[in-house]
Write an enzyme that holds these catalytic residues in place. Structure first.
Site, PDB file in Angstrom:
ATOM      1  N   LYS A  79       1.487  -1.164  -1.881  1.00  0.00           N
ATOM      2  CA  LYS A  79       2.720  -0.429  -2.176  1.00  0.00           C
ATOM      3  C   LYS A  79       3.379   0.194  -0.934  1.00  0.00           C
ATOM      4  CE  LYS A  79       2.844  -0.495  -6.863  1.00  0.00           C
ATOM      5  NZ  LYS A  79       1.543  -0.941  -7.295  1.00  0.00           N
ATOM      6  N   GLU A 124       9.679   6.443  -9.072  1.00  0.00           N
ATOM      7  CA  GLU A 124       8.934   6.566 -10.327  1.00  0.00           C
ATOM      8  C   GLU A 124       7.544   6.029 -10.039  1.00  0.00           C
ATOM      9  OE1 GLU A 124      10.575   3.802  -9.558  1.00  0.00           O
ATOM     10  OE2 GLU A 124       8.783   2.571  -9.804  1.00  0.00           O
ATOM     11  N   SER A 155      -5.057  -6.511  -3.807  1.00  0.00           N
ATOM     12  CA  SER A 155      -3.863  -5.668  -3.680  1.00  0.00           C
ATOM     13  C   SER A 155      -4.165  -4.197  -3.418  1.00  0.00           C
ATOM     14  CB  SER A 155      -3.003  -5.802  -4.934  1.00  0.00           C
ATOM     15  OG  SER A 155      -3.756  -5.547  -6.100  1.00  0.00           O
TER      16      SER A 155
HETATM   17  C1  LIG Z   1       1.077  -1.477  -8.504  1.00  0.00           C
HETATM   18  C2  LIG Z   1      -0.094  -2.319  -8.249  1.00  0.00           C
HETATM   19  C3  LIG Z   1      -0.150  -3.660  -8.696  1.00  0.00           C
HETATM   20  C4  LIG Z   1       0.903  -4.308  -9.556  1.00  0.00           C
HETATM   21  O1  LIG Z   1       2.172  -4.350  -9.036  1.00  0.00           O
HETATM   22  P1  LIG Z   1       2.834  -5.663  -8.432  1.00  0.00           P
HETATM   23  O2  LIG Z   1       4.227  -5.282  -8.192  1.00  0.00           O
HETATM   24  O3  LIG Z   1       2.681  -6.749  -9.425  1.00  0.00           O
HETATM   25  O4  LIG Z   1       2.105  -5.967  -7.176  1.00  0.00           O
HETATM   26  C5  LIG Z   1      -1.253  -4.417  -8.347  1.00  0.00           C
HETATM   27  N1  LIG Z   1      -2.263  -3.896  -7.632  1.00  0.00           N
HETATM   28  C6  LIG Z   1      -2.260  -2.616  -7.198  1.00  0.00           C
HETATM   29  C7  LIG Z   1      -3.419  -2.122  -6.419  1.00  0.00           C
HETATM   30  C8  LIG Z   1      -1.174  -1.796  -7.489  1.00  0.00           C
HETATM   31  O5  LIG Z   1      -1.186  -0.529  -7.053  1.00  0.00           O
END
Ligand SMILES: *Cc1c(COP(=O)(O)O)cnc(C)c1O
Length: 391
Positions: free
Chosen positions: A92, A114, A375
């Site tokens: 993020k 948000e 992620s």
């Molecule tokens: C917010 C988040 C996601 C999902 O959001 P995408 O926009 O699909 O990437 C996935 N993994 C983590 C660790 C997140 O914080």
């Protein structure tokens, strides 16, 4: 200022995306597109972005070979792109920082955001503190209670966290509130949307700032093994980490796989699998695949992971799935937990629950070499893991 966008903001044969915004937001969205196009063509902006990504975020993030997990899953090689190692613990921050720099360039001193699980809120709060911008984060009251540590982190970074009491008191209502507030303050405030969603130009801006993930991963994997992987896998909430990782591989002979939340069942309301489960509809300013009930109302969703628990999929990723370039799979809550447990034991890495959905499908891809996006890190999910896995 002309009243027309320069770029189309439409994706695929169905023309997903677009800008279904109230009149009051058209001017700020037009200005935002113009500012974004100008910034991306300005070597000074790109230099500062790159330097902040290097020294503040910690990029490039590592590419980690995972041989023990690969062996367990019957793969020849498995590589993990480690966004969990980025500052604040998830991908993020790439977008939050890019948009905060854009806000400052536009002369906006206030940021509105948000957040659902709180990862985007924390990333925005950190980026705003870094750049000396004020930050107000809208968050559903239910999410504030279940993500208390992230609320505390945002406040430590000087952000104001505003509880949203409407509806289910989660992400969908928080987005409504943030958009409404932005409409009233757009002369001085920028709205940092957290995924590749919302009215044009947000889906394009977010995926552009996230593409650094795949650009790095592509050259890192080539350096590590001399060839591209057969498959690239990422989890998909709104689609930002997925697009960020996959778009740089789009022209390659590589299978691209997005994994959605299968929740605890196939019935409406029990999952967040928009490809297959969704129909074309409009939510939060963009047309995309949307979970709806038989009357066309936005349906409820369920997932063990807050970051994947959203009724719509970003329009660009949805279009890539519809045209078959990206395969959409789903992983259930239980499968995601099992994916996390395996990675912990085999490699000593605690993944976010969202990322664990991507890990959950690795054994069923029928591939030899895989690149998987990690992620985010799982510290925020510790209590869920403890309850479910009895750690
Ligand atoms: C917010 C988040 C996601 C999902 O959001 P995408 O926009 O699909 O990437 C996935 N993994 C983590 C660790 C997140 O914080």
């Amino acid at each position: 200022m002309t009243m027309e966008f320069t770029l189309s903001g439409r994706y695929g044969a169905l023309g997903l995306g677009g800008c279904y915004a109230p009149e009051t937001l058209m001017q700020p969205l037009l200005e935002l597109e113009a500012a974004f196009v100008a910034a991306m063509g300005d070597p000074g902006f790109l230099r500062e972005l790159k330097e902040e990504l290097r020294t503040f975020v910690g990029r490039p993030t590592a590419l980690t070979s995972a041989p023990r997990l690969a062996r367990e899953l019957g793969l020849h090689a498995l590589y993990l792109k480690r966004e969990d190692l980025a500052h604040t613990g998830a991908h993020k921050i790439n977008n939050a920082l890019g948009q905060a720099l854009l806000a400052r360039r536009m002369g906006k001193r206030e940021v509105i955001a948000e957040t659902g699980a709180g990862q985007h809120g924390v990333a925005c709060a950190a980026a705003c503190a870094r750049l000396g911008l004020s930050c107000t984060v809208y968050m559903g009251e239910v999410d504030m209670a279940r993500q208390a540590p992230n609320v505390a982190r945002m406040r430590l970074f000087g952000a104001e966290v505003v509880p949203v009491m409407a509806g289910q008191r989660t992400l969908k209502e928080a987005v409504n509130e943030a958009l409404r507030t932005w409409a009233g303050r757009c002369d001085r405030a920028h709205y940092i949307l957290g995924s590749a969603l919302g009215p044009h130009p947000f889906p394009l801006i977010v995926r552009s700032f996230q593409s650094v993930i795949g650009e790095e991963a592509r050259s890192q994997v080539l350096e590590a093994c001399g060839e591209l992987p057969e498959v690239v896998v990422a989890c998909a909430g709104g689609g930002s980490n997925g697009l960020g990782l996959m778009v740089p591989f789009r022209e390659d002979k590589v299978r691209l796989v997005a994994v959605e939340a299968g929740g605890h069942g196939p019935a409406t309301g029990e999952h967040a699998a928009r490809v297959g489960g969704g129909r074309v509809g409009v939510l939060h300013g963009c047309k995309s695949l949307l979970l709806q009930d038989e009357h066309g109302w936005t349906a409820g969703t369920a997932s063990i992971s807050a970051g994947l628990d959203y009724p719509s999929l970003g329009p660009e990723l949805a279009a890539l799935c519809l045209e078959g370039r990206v395969e959409a799979l789903r992983a259930s809550d239980a499968e995601a937990l099992e994916g996390a447990r395996r990675l912990c034991r085999a490699e000593g890495i605690l993944p976010a629950l969202e990322s664990s959905h991507g890990l959950a499908v690795l054994g069923r891809l029928g591939a030899r070499t895989v690149l998987a996006g990690l992620s985010g890190r799982g510290d925020k999910d510790l209590s869920t893991y403890q309850a479910a896995l009895g750690a």
